[in-house]
Design a protein around this motif. Structure first.
Motif, PDB file in Angstrom:
ATOM      1  N   HIS A   4       0.837  -1.190   0.000  1.00  0.00           N
ATOM      2  CA  HIS A   4       0.000   0.000   0.000  1.00  0.00           C
ATOM      3  C   HIS A   4       0.887   1.261   0.000  1.00  0.00           C
ATOM      4  CE1 HIS A   4      -3.859   1.910   1.884  1.00  0.00           C
ATOM      5  NE2 HIS A   4      -3.339   2.663   0.963  1.00  0.00           N
ATOM      6  N   ALA A   5       1.940   1.231   0.836  1.00  0.00           N
ATOM      7  CA  ALA A   5       2.874   2.378   0.886  1.00  0.00           C
ATOM      8  C   ALA A   5       3.545   2.584  -0.476  1.00  0.00           C
ATOM      9  CB  ALA A   5       3.932   2.142   1.968  1.00  0.00           C
ATOM     10  N   HIS A   6       4.010   1.479  -1.078  1.00  0.00           N
ATOM     11  CA  HIS A   6       4.676   1.602  -2.387  1.00  0.00           C
ATOM     12  C   HIS A   6       3.717   2.211  -3.421  1.00  0.00           C
ATOM     13  CE1 HIS A   6       7.739  -0.781  -0.595  1.00  0.00           C
ATOM     14  NE2 HIS A   6       7.307  -1.967  -0.914  1.00  0.00           N
ATOM     15  N   SER A   7       2.443   1.824  -3.346  1.00  0.00           N
ATOM     16  CA  SER A   7       1.463   2.341  -4.317  1.00  0.00           C
ATOM     17  C   SER A   7       1.312   3.851  -4.178  1.00  0.00           C
ATOM     18  CB  SER A   7       0.099   1.679  -4.114  1.00  0.00           C
ATOM     19  OG  SER A   7       0.219   0.280  -4.274  1.00  0.00           O
ATOM     20  N   GLU A   8       1.292   4.317  -2.932  1.00  0.00           N
ATOM     21  CA  GLU A   8       1.173   5.766  -2.711  1.00  0.00           C
ATOM     22  C   GLU A   8       2.374   6.495  -3.315  1.00  0.00           C
ATOM     23  OE1 GLU A   8      -1.459   7.167  -1.346  1.00  0.00           O
ATOM     24  OE2 GLU A   8      -2.408   5.594  -0.146  1.00  0.00           O
ATOM     25  N   ILE A   9       3.554   5.936  -3.126  1.00  0.00           N
ATOM     26  CA  ILE A   9       4.786   6.599  -3.581  1.00  0.00           C
ATOM     27  C   ILE A   9       4.898   6.540  -5.112  1.00  0.00           C
ATOM     28  CG2 ILE A   9       7.321   6.492  -3.492  1.00  0.00           C
ATOM     29  CD1 ILE A   9       6.046   7.574  -0.891  1.00  0.00           C
ATOM     30  N   ILE A  10       4.681   5.367  -5.695  1.00  0.00           N
ATOM     31  CA  ILE A  10       4.744   5.263  -7.164  1.00  0.00           C
ATOM     32  C   ILE A  10       3.604   6.078  -7.794  1.00  0.00           C
ATOM     33  CG2 ILE A  10       4.599   3.688  -9.153  1.00  0.00           C
ATOM     34  CD1 ILE A  10       7.209   3.283  -7.729  1.00  0.00           C
ATOM     35  N   GLY A  11       2.477   6.139  -7.084  1.00  0.00           N
ATOM     36  CA  GLY A  11       1.318   6.884  -7.583  1.00  0.00           C
ATOM     37  C   GLY A  11       1.569   8.374  -7.745  1.00  0.00           C
TER      38      GLY A  11
ATOM     39  N   LYS B 208      -2.778  24.058 -10.517  1.00  0.00           N
ATOM     40  CA  LYS B 208      -1.413  23.625 -10.185  1.00  0.00           C
ATOM     41  C   LYS B 208      -1.258  23.482  -8.662  1.00  0.00           C
ATOM     42  CE  LYS B 208       2.300  25.724 -12.163  1.00  0.00           C
ATOM     43  NZ  LYS B 208       3.398  25.037 -12.872  1.00  0.00           N
ATOM     44  N   VAL B 209      -1.770  24.449  -7.929  1.00  0.00           N
ATOM     45  CA  VAL B 209      -1.666  24.409  -6.466  1.00  0.00           C
ATOM     46  C   VAL B 209      -2.365  23.157  -5.917  1.00  0.00           C
ATOM     47  CG1 VAL B 209      -2.433  25.561  -4.335  1.00  0.00           C
ATOM     48  CG2 VAL B 209      -1.438  26.909  -6.196  1.00  0.00           C
ATOM     49  N   ALA B 210      -3.570  22.886  -6.449  1.00  0.00           N
ATOM     50  CA  ALA B 210      -4.312  21.717  -5.961  1.00  0.00           C
ATOM     51  C   ALA B 210      -3.571  20.426  -6.303  1.00  0.00           C
ATOM     52  CB  ALA B 210      -5.719  21.699  -6.560  1.00  0.00           C
ATOM     53  N   LEU B 211      -2.992  20.377  -7.486  1.00  0.00           N
ATOM     54  CA  LEU B 211      -2.303  19.151  -7.900  1.00  0.00           C
ATOM     55  C   LEU B 211      -1.015  18.935  -7.092  1.00  0.00           C
ATOM     56  CD1 LEU B 211      -2.243  16.684  -9.738  1.00  0.00           C
ATOM     57  CD2 LEU B 211      -1.175  18.093 -11.515  1.00  0.00           C
ATOM     58  N   VAL B 212      -0.281  20.028  -6.863  1.00  0.00           N
ATOM     59  CA  VAL B 212       0.932  19.910  -6.030  1.00  0.00           C
ATOM     60  C   VAL B 212       0.547  19.387  -4.646  1.00  0.00           C
ATOM     61  CG1 VAL B 212       2.735  21.207  -4.817  1.00  0.00           C
ATOM     62  CG2 VAL B 212       2.298  21.673  -7.224  1.00  0.00           C
ATOM     63  N   ALA B 213      -0.535  19.954  -4.080  1.00  0.00           N
ATOM     64  CA  ALA B 213      -0.957  19.546  -2.734  1.00  0.00           C
ATOM     65  C   ALA B 213      -1.346  18.065  -2.729  1.00  0.00           C
ATOM     66  CB  ALA B 213      -2.132  20.398  -2.268  1.00  0.00           C
ATOM     67  N   LYS B 214      -2.012  17.641  -3.793  1.00  0.00           N
ATOM     68  CA  LYS B 214      -2.466  16.250  -3.865  1.00  0.00           C
ATOM     69  C   LYS B 214      -1.278  15.297  -3.938  1.00  0.00           C
ATOM     70  CE  LYS B 214      -5.031  12.885  -6.348  1.00  0.00           C
ATOM     71  NZ  LYS B 214      -4.391  11.801  -7.009  1.00  0.00           N
ATOM     72  N   VAL B 215      -0.328  15.611  -4.816  1.00  0.00           N
ATOM     73  CA  VAL B 215       0.834  14.718  -4.983  1.00  0.00           C
ATOM     74  C   VAL B 215       1.633  14.664  -3.674  1.00  0.00           C
ATOM     75  CG1 VAL B 215       2.992  14.385  -6.262  1.00  0.00           C
ATOM     76  CG2 VAL B 215       0.901  14.988  -7.489  1.00  0.00           C
ATOM     77  N   GLN B 216       1.702  15.814  -3.000  1.00  0.00           N
ATOM     78  CA  GLN B 216       2.399  15.860  -1.708  1.00  0.00           C
ATOM     79  C   GLN B 216       1.666  15.005  -0.659  1.00  0.00           C
ATOM     80  OE1 GLN B 216       2.725  19.960  -0.368  1.00  0.00           O
ATOM     81  NE2 GLN B 216       4.931  19.769  -0.537  1.00  0.00           N
ATOM     82  N   ASP B 217       0.332  15.055  -0.688  1.00  0.00           N
ATOM     83  CA  ASP B 217      -0.449  14.200   0.229  1.00  0.00           C
ATOM     84  C   ASP B 217      -0.103  12.729   0.010  1.00  0.00           C
ATOM     85  OD1 ASP B 217      -1.881  16.361   1.221  1.00  0.00           O
ATOM     86  OD2 ASP B 217      -3.743  15.875   0.164  1.00  0.00           O
ATOM     87  N   GLU B 218       0.060  12.328  -1.256  1.00  0.00           N
ATOM     88  CA  GLU B 218       0.340  10.913  -1.538  1.00  0.00           C
ATOM     89  C   GLU B 218       1.694  10.520  -0.925  1.00  0.00           C
ATOM     90  OE1 GLU B 218      -2.222   9.626  -2.297  1.00  0.00           O
ATOM     91  OE2 GLU B 218      -3.291  10.608  -3.923  1.00  0.00           O
TER      92      GLU B 218
ATOM     93  N   CYS C 276      -8.117   8.683   4.491  1.00  0.00           N
ATOM     94  CA  CYS C 276      -9.419   8.780   3.810  1.00  0.00           C
ATOM     95  C   CYS C 276      -9.906  10.219   3.697  1.00  0.00           C
ATOM     96  CB  CYS C 276     -10.471   7.952   4.544  1.00  0.00           C
ATOM     97  SG  CYS C 276     -10.323   6.207   4.143  1.00  0.00           S
ATOM     98  N   LYS C 277      -9.643  11.025   4.719  1.00  0.00           N
ATOM     99  CA  LYS C 277     -10.076  12.423   4.664  1.00  0.00           C
ATOM    100  C   LYS C 277      -9.379  13.121   3.512  1.00  0.00           C
ATOM    101  CE  LYS C 277     -11.294  12.837   9.444  1.00  0.00           C
ATOM    102  NZ  LYS C 277     -10.744  13.026  10.772  1.00  0.00           N
ATOM    103  N   GLU C 278      -8.085  12.839   3.337  1.00  0.00           N
ATOM    104  CA  GLU C 278      -7.340  13.483   2.257  1.00  0.00           C
ATOM    105  C   GLU C 278      -7.763  12.931   0.901  1.00  0.00           C
ATOM    106  OE1 GLU C 278      -3.566  14.722   5.050  1.00  0.00           O
ATOM    107  OE2 GLU C 278      -3.247  13.109   3.611  1.00  0.00           O
ATOM    108  N   GLU C 279      -8.045  11.628   0.841  1.00  0.00           N
ATOM    109  CA  GLU C 279      -8.466  11.050  -0.440  1.00  0.00           C
ATOM    110  C   GLU C 279      -9.770  11.688  -0.929  1.00  0.00           C
ATOM    111  OE1 GLU C 279      -6.310   9.520  -1.956  1.00  0.00           O
ATOM    112  OE2 GLU C 279      -5.269   8.053  -0.725  1.00  0.00           O
ATOM    113  N   SER C 280     -10.633  12.054   0.000  1.00  0.00           N
ATOM    114  CA  SER C 280     -11.905  12.605  -0.482  1.00  0.00           C
ATOM    115  C   SER C 280     -11.678  14.001  -1.084  1.00  0.00           C
ATOM    116  CB  SER C 280     -12.999  12.553   0.583  1.00  0.00           C
ATOM    117  OG  SER C 280     -12.747  13.473   1.574  1.00  0.00           O
ATOM    118  N   PHE C 281     -10.701  14.730  -0.580  1.00  0.00           N
ATOM    119  CA  PHE C 281     -10.314  15.987  -1.263  1.00  0.00           C
ATOM    120  C   PHE C 281      -9.776  15.681  -2.662  1.00  0.00           C
ATOM    121  CE2 PHE C 281      -6.285  18.311  -2.169  1.00  0.00           C
ATOM    122  CZ  PHE C 281      -6.834  19.489  -2.661  1.00  0.00           C
TER     123      PHE C 281
END
Ligand SMILES: [Fe+2]
Ligand SMILES: [Fe+2]
Length: 320
Positions: free
Chosen positions: A46-53, A70-80, A160-165
Protein backbone atom coordinates in the motif's frame (compact mmCIF):
# COMPACT_ATOMS: atom_id res chain seq x y z
CA UNK A 1 6.10 -32.34 16.66
CA UNK A 2 3.65 -30.42 18.78
CA UNK A 3 3.47 -31.38 22.46
CA UNK A 4 0.16 -33.21 22.81
CA UNK A 5 -0.29 -31.95 26.38
CA UNK A 6 0.17 -28.27 25.60
CA UNK A 7 -2.90 -28.00 23.31
CA UNK A 8 -3.55 -24.90 21.23
CA UNK A 9 -1.62 -21.76 22.11
CA UNK A 10 -3.80 -19.78 24.56
CA UNK A 11 -2.30 -16.53 23.22
CA UNK A 12 -3.72 -17.33 19.81
CA UNK A 13 -7.21 -17.79 21.28
CA UNK A 14 -6.93 -14.46 23.12
CA UNK A 15 -5.73 -12.76 19.94
CA UNK A 16 -8.65 -14.12 17.91
CA UNK A 17 -11.12 -13.16 20.65
CA UNK A 18 -9.87 -9.55 20.50
CA UNK A 19 -10.23 -9.54 16.73
CA UNK A 20 -13.70 -11.13 16.86
CA UNK A 21 -14.95 -8.51 19.31
CA UNK A 22 -13.73 -5.66 17.03
CA UNK A 23 -10.85 -4.85 19.41
CA UNK A 24 -7.57 -3.54 18.04
CA UNK A 25 -4.25 -5.38 17.99
CA UNK A 26 -1.44 -3.01 18.98
CA UNK A 27 2.30 -3.27 18.14
CA UNK A 28 3.34 -4.80 21.49
CA UNK A 29 0.48 -7.33 21.63
CA UNK A 30 1.16 -10.95 20.84
CA UNK A 31 0.13 -11.86 17.28
CA UNK A 32 0.52 -14.92 15.03
CA UNK A 33 3.63 -14.72 12.87
CA UNK A 34 1.57 -15.16 9.70
CA UNK A 35 -0.67 -12.21 10.69
CA UNK A 36 2.43 -10.04 11.14
CA UNK A 37 3.90 -11.14 7.79
CA UNK A 38 0.67 -10.71 5.87
CA UNK A 39 0.18 -7.23 7.32
CA UNK A 40 3.75 -6.18 6.52
CA UNK A 41 3.19 -7.30 2.94
CA UNK A 42 -0.19 -5.58 2.65
CA UNK A 43 0.84 -2.30 4.32
CA UNK A 44 4.17 -2.02 2.47
CA UNK A 45 2.46 -2.71 -0.89
CA UNK A 46 0.00 0.00 0.00
CA UNK A 47 2.87 2.38 0.89
CA UNK A 48 4.68 1.60 -2.39
CA UNK A 49 1.46 2.34 -4.32
CA UNK A 50 1.17 5.77 -2.71
CA UNK A 51 4.79 6.60 -3.58
CA UNK A 52 4.74 5.26 -7.16
CA UNK A 53 1.32 6.88 -7.58
CA UNK A 54 2.97 10.30 -7.35
CA UNK A 55 4.59 9.81 -10.76
CA UNK A 56 1.67 9.77 -13.23
CA UNK A 57 0.27 12.95 -11.72
CA UNK A 58 3.62 14.61 -11.12
CA UNK A 59 3.91 14.44 -14.90
CA UNK A 60 1.27 17.21 -15.20
CA UNK A 61 2.34 19.64 -12.44
CA UNK A 62 4.39 21.72 -14.88
CA UNK A 63 1.55 21.76 -17.40
CA UNK A 64 -1.50 22.41 -15.20
CA UNK A 65 -3.76 24.85 -17.08
CA UNK A 66 -4.15 27.44 -14.27
CA UNK A 67 -2.37 28.43 -11.07
CA UNK A 68 -5.32 27.15 -9.00
CA UNK A 69 -5.16 23.75 -10.68
CA UNK A 70 -1.41 23.63 -10.19
CA UNK A 71 -1.67 24.41 -6.47
CA UNK A 72 -4.31 21.72 -5.96
CA UNK A 73 -2.30 19.15 -7.90
CA UNK A 74 0.93 19.91 -6.03
CA UNK A 75 -0.96 19.55 -2.73
CA UNK A 76 -2.47 16.25 -3.86
CA UNK A 77 0.83 14.72 -4.98
CA UNK A 78 2.40 15.86 -1.71
CA UNK A 79 -0.45 14.20 0.23
CA UNK A 80 0.34 10.91 -1.54
CA UNK A 81 3.95 11.16 -0.32
CA UNK A 82 2.57 11.68 3.19
CA UNK A 83 0.33 8.60 2.84
CA UNK A 84 3.37 6.56 1.83
CA UNK A 85 5.25 7.78 4.91
CA UNK A 86 2.42 7.03 7.38
CA UNK A 87 2.13 3.56 5.91
CA UNK A 88 5.87 2.79 5.99
CA UNK A 89 5.77 3.89 9.65
CA UNK A 90 2.78 1.61 10.33
CA UNK A 91 4.70 -1.32 8.80
CA UNK A 92 7.76 -0.43 10.93
CA UNK A 93 5.64 -0.94 14.08
CA UNK A 94 5.47 -4.61 13.00
CA UNK A 95 9.26 -4.89 12.94
CA UNK A 96 9.83 -4.27 9.22
CA UNK A 97 12.70 -1.96 8.28
CA UNK A 98 12.13 0.94 5.91
CA UNK A 99 15.33 0.15 4.00
CA UNK A 100 14.28 -3.46 3.42
CA UNK A 101 10.85 -2.40 2.20
CA UNK A 102 12.30 0.15 -0.22
CA UNK A 103 14.91 -2.38 -1.42
CA UNK A 104 12.14 -4.89 -2.13
CA UNK A 105 10.35 -2.30 -4.25
CA UNK A 106 13.48 -1.30 -6.11
CA UNK A 107 14.53 -4.92 -6.84
CA UNK A 108 11.04 -5.69 -8.12
CA UNK A 109 10.26 -8.19 -5.33
CA UNK A 110 7.45 -6.04 -3.92
CA UNK A 111 4.26 -5.15 -5.78
CA UNK A 112 2.34 -1.93 -6.03
CA UNK A 113 -1.05 -1.19 -7.56
CA UNK A 114 -1.17 -1.97 -11.30
CA UNK A 115 -3.09 1.25 -11.97
CA UNK A 116 0.07 3.36 -11.71
CA UNK A 117 1.64 1.63 -14.69
CA UNK A 118 -0.66 3.45 -17.10
CA UNK A 119 0.41 6.75 -18.70
CA UNK A 120 -1.22 10.17 -18.19
CA UNK A 121 -1.59 11.34 -21.78
CA UNK A 122 -3.91 14.34 -21.41
CA UNK A 123 -4.95 16.87 -18.75
CA UNK A 124 -8.29 15.03 -18.54
CA UNK A 125 -6.37 12.07 -17.09
CA UNK A 126 -5.65 14.15 -13.99
CA UNK A 127 -9.40 14.60 -13.56
CA UNK A 128 -10.11 10.92 -14.22
CA UNK A 129 -7.43 9.72 -11.79
CA UNK A 130 -8.86 11.89 -9.01
CA UNK A 131 -12.40 10.76 -9.74
CA UNK A 132 -11.84 7.03 -10.36
CA UNK A 133 -8.46 6.07 -8.89
CA UNK A 134 -8.81 8.07 -5.68
CA UNK A 135 -12.49 7.07 -5.69
CA UNK A 136 -11.54 3.38 -5.77
CA UNK A 137 -8.87 3.99 -3.13
CA UNK A 138 -11.50 5.52 -0.82
CA UNK A 139 -13.78 2.50 -1.18
CA UNK A 140 -10.89 0.19 -0.28
CA UNK A 141 -9.65 2.39 2.52
CA UNK A 142 -12.96 3.22 4.20
CA UNK A 143 -13.31 -0.54 4.74
CA UNK A 144 -9.75 -0.61 6.16
CA UNK A 145 -10.54 2.05 8.80
CA UNK A 146 -12.07 -0.92 10.69
CA UNK A 147 -9.10 -3.19 10.16
CA UNK A 148 -7.90 -5.10 13.25
CA UNK A 149 -4.37 -3.68 13.39
CA UNK A 150 -4.52 -0.39 15.33
CA UNK A 151 -1.76 1.67 13.64
CA UNK A 152 -3.02 0.72 10.17
CA UNK A 153 -6.65 1.51 10.99
CA UNK A 154 -5.72 4.91 12.46
CA UNK A 155 -3.54 5.81 9.46
CA UNK A 156 -6.51 4.99 7.21
CA UNK A 157 -8.84 7.39 9.00
CA UNK A 158 -6.59 10.32 8.22
CA UNK A 159 -5.73 9.13 4.72
CA UNK A 160 -9.42 8.78 3.81
CA UNK A 161 -10.08 12.42 4.66
CA UNK A 162 -7.34 13.48 2.26
CA UNK A 163 -8.47 11.05 -0.44
CA UNK A 164 -11.90 12.61 -0.48
CA UNK A 165 -10.31 15.99 -1.26
CA UNK A 166 -8.40 14.27 -4.08
CA UNK A 167 -11.53 12.78 -5.50
CA UNK A 168 -13.35 16.10 -5.48
CA UNK A 169 -10.52 17.99 -7.13
CA UNK A 170 -10.43 15.36 -9.90
CA UNK A 171 -14.18 15.35 -10.40
CA UNK A 172 -14.22 19.13 -10.55
CA UNK A 173 -11.66 19.06 -13.38
CA UNK A 174 -14.00 16.75 -15.31
CA UNK A 175 -17.09 18.87 -14.58
CA UNK A 176 -15.27 21.84 -16.13
CA UNK A 177 -14.14 19.84 -19.17
CA UNK A 178 -17.58 18.31 -19.70
CA UNK A 179 -19.26 21.72 -19.54
CA UNK A 180 -16.62 23.18 -21.85
CA UNK A 181 -16.09 22.88 -25.59
CA UNK A 182 -16.89 19.77 -27.64
CA UNK A 183 -13.18 19.07 -27.84
CA UNK A 184 -12.79 19.23 -24.05
CA UNK A 185 -15.70 16.87 -23.58
CA UNK A 186 -14.20 14.45 -26.11
CA UNK A 187 -10.93 14.57 -24.18
CA UNK A 188 -12.81 13.63 -20.98
CA UNK A 189 -14.61 10.73 -22.69
CA UNK A 190 -11.39 9.42 -24.23
CA UNK A 191 -9.74 9.52 -20.81
CA UNK A 192 -12.62 7.61 -19.19
CA UNK A 193 -12.38 5.01 -21.97
CA UNK A 194 -8.74 4.32 -21.03
CA UNK A 195 -9.07 4.37 -17.23
CA UNK A 196 -12.38 2.59 -16.55
CA UNK A 197 -11.19 -1.03 -16.73
CA UNK A 198 -7.81 -0.45 -15.05
CA UNK A 199 -9.76 1.25 -12.20
CA UNK A 200 -11.96 -1.85 -11.78
CA UNK A 201 -8.76 -3.96 -11.59
CA UNK A 202 -7.69 -1.98 -8.49
CA UNK A 203 -9.85 -4.24 -6.30
CA UNK A 204 -7.83 -7.29 -7.29
CA UNK A 205 -8.86 -10.62 -8.83
CA UNK A 206 -12.42 -11.87 -8.50
CA UNK A 207 -13.23 -13.71 -5.28
CA UNK A 208 -12.95 -17.17 -6.90
CA UNK A 209 -9.31 -16.38 -7.76
CA UNK A 210 -8.30 -14.68 -4.53
CA UNK A 211 -6.79 -17.48 -2.41
CA UNK A 212 -5.64 -15.49 0.65
CA UNK A 213 -8.91 -13.72 1.26
CA UNK A 214 -10.56 -16.12 3.73
CA UNK A 215 -7.72 -15.93 6.27
CA UNK A 216 -7.45 -12.15 5.87
CA UNK A 217 -11.18 -11.80 6.47
CA UNK A 218 -10.96 -13.94 9.65
CA UNK A 219 -8.13 -11.70 10.87
CA UNK A 220 -10.14 -8.63 9.85
CA UNK A 221 -7.27 -7.17 7.87
CA UNK A 222 -9.64 -7.39 4.94
CA UNK A 223 -13.23 -6.41 5.68
CA UNK A 224 -15.04 -6.85 2.36
CA UNK A 225 -14.29 -9.14 -0.58
CA UNK A 226 -12.74 -7.86 -3.82
CA UNK A 227 -16.01 -8.36 -5.71
CA UNK A 228 -18.09 -6.59 -3.04
CA UNK A 229 -15.75 -3.60 -3.16
CA UNK A 230 -15.78 -3.55 -6.98
CA UNK A 231 -19.60 -3.60 -6.99
CA UNK A 232 -19.70 -0.65 -4.61
CA UNK A 233 -17.36 1.24 -6.90
CA UNK A 234 -19.46 0.59 -10.01
CA UNK A 235 -22.68 1.55 -8.20
CA UNK A 236 -21.10 4.78 -7.01
CA UNK A 237 -19.49 5.71 -10.34
CA UNK A 238 -22.41 5.23 -12.75
CA UNK A 239 -24.52 8.19 -11.52
CA UNK A 240 -21.36 10.33 -11.39
CA UNK A 241 -20.65 9.51 -15.06
CA UNK A 242 -24.27 10.29 -15.91
CA UNK A 243 -24.00 13.69 -14.25
CA UNK A 244 -20.93 14.42 -16.38
CA UNK A 245 -22.73 13.22 -19.52
CA UNK A 246 -20.01 10.61 -20.15
CA UNK A 247 -20.50 7.01 -21.27
CA UNK A 248 -18.86 4.21 -19.32
CA UNK A 249 -17.15 1.97 -21.91
CA UNK A 250 -19.00 -1.23 -21.00
CA UNK A 251 -21.86 -2.44 -23.24
CA UNK A 252 -22.94 -4.92 -20.52
CA UNK A 253 -23.43 -2.26 -17.88
CA UNK A 254 -27.07 -2.07 -16.78
CA UNK A 255 -29.19 -1.60 -13.67
CA UNK A 256 -30.43 -4.83 -12.14
CA UNK A 257 -33.54 -3.97 -10.14
CA UNK A 258 -33.72 -7.41 -8.60
CA UNK A 259 -30.21 -7.21 -7.13
CA UNK A 260 -30.39 -3.48 -6.50
CA UNK A 261 -26.97 -3.12 -8.17
CA UNK A 262 -25.50 -2.51 -11.60
CA UNK A 263 -24.49 -5.56 -13.63
CA UNK A 264 -21.26 -5.07 -15.52
CA UNK A 265 -19.02 -6.84 -18.03
CA UNK A 266 -15.99 -9.06 -17.48
CA UNK A 267 -12.83 -7.23 -16.36
CA UNK A 268 -9.98 -7.94 -18.85
CA UNK A 269 -7.97 -10.10 -16.44
CA UNK A 270 -5.34 -11.04 -19.05
CA UNK A 271 -4.30 -7.41 -19.20
CA UNK A 272 -4.22 -7.24 -15.39
CA UNK A 273 -1.90 -10.28 -15.24
CA UNK A 274 0.44 -8.78 -17.83
CA UNK A 275 0.71 -5.47 -15.97
CA UNK A 276 1.22 -7.35 -12.70
CA UNK A 277 4.10 -9.28 -14.30
CA UNK A 278 5.82 -6.01 -15.21
CA UNK A 279 4.66 -5.67 -18.80
CA UNK A 280 2.30 -2.70 -18.49
CA UNK A 281 2.85 0.43 -20.56
CA UNK A 282 4.90 2.24 -17.86
CA UNK A 283 6.25 -0.41 -15.42
CA UNK A 284 9.87 0.08 -16.46
CA UNK A 285 9.63 3.87 -16.53
CA UNK A 286 8.09 3.97 -13.03
CA UNK A 287 10.78 1.75 -11.52
CA UNK A 288 13.57 3.67 -13.23
CA UNK A 289 12.24 6.99 -11.91
CA UNK A 290 11.97 5.53 -8.40
CA UNK A 291 15.52 4.15 -8.55
CA UNK A 292 16.89 7.45 -9.81
CA UNK A 293 15.09 9.37 -7.04
CA UNK A 294 16.63 7.09 -4.42
CA UNK A 295 20.13 7.43 -5.90
CA UNK A 296 19.82 11.20 -6.31
CA UNK A 297 18.68 11.56 -2.70
CA UNK A 298 21.41 9.35 -1.19
CA UNK A 299 23.65 12.29 -0.29
CA UNK A 300 20.81 14.01 1.59
CA UNK A 301 20.19 10.92 3.72
CA UNK A 302 23.92 10.49 4.37
CA UNK A 303 24.31 14.15 5.33
CA UNK A 304 21.29 14.01 7.66
CA UNK A 305 22.67 10.91 9.41
CA UNK A 306 26.14 12.47 9.74
CA UNK A 307 24.59 15.64 11.17
CA UNK A 308 22.48 13.67 13.67
CA UNK A 309 25.55 11.68 14.76
CA UNK A 310 27.56 14.88 15.24
CA UNK A 311 24.81 16.46 17.36
CA UNK A 312 24.46 13.33 19.48
CA UNK A 313 28.25 13.24 20.07
CA UNK A 314 28.23 16.92 21.02
CA UNK A 315 25.31 16.43 23.46
CA UNK A 316 27.07 13.47 25.02
CA UNK A 317 30.27 15.52 25.46
CA UNK A 318 28.54 18.45 27.11
CA UNK A 319 26.60 16.09 29.43
CA UNK A 320 29.93 14.51 30.52
FE1 LIG B 1 -3.23 8.29 -1.18
FE1 LIG C 1 -5.12 10.17 -3.27
Amino acid sequence: MKDALSGPDPREAAFQATVDSEGKIEPKDWMPEAYRKTLIRQISQHAHSEIIGMQPEGNWIGRAPTLRRKVALVAKVQDEAGHGLYLYSAAETLGASRDDMVDALIDGRAKYSTIFNYPTLTWADIGTIGWLVDGAAIINQVALCRTSYGPYARAMVRICKEESFHQRQGYEILVDLCQGTAEQKRMAQESLNRWWWPALMMFGPSDDNSPNSAQSMAWKIKRLSNDELRQRFVDQSVPQAEYLGLTIPDPDLKWNAERGHYDFGEVPWDEFMEVLKGNGPCNRQRMEARRKARDDGAWVREAALAHAAKRAARAEKSAA
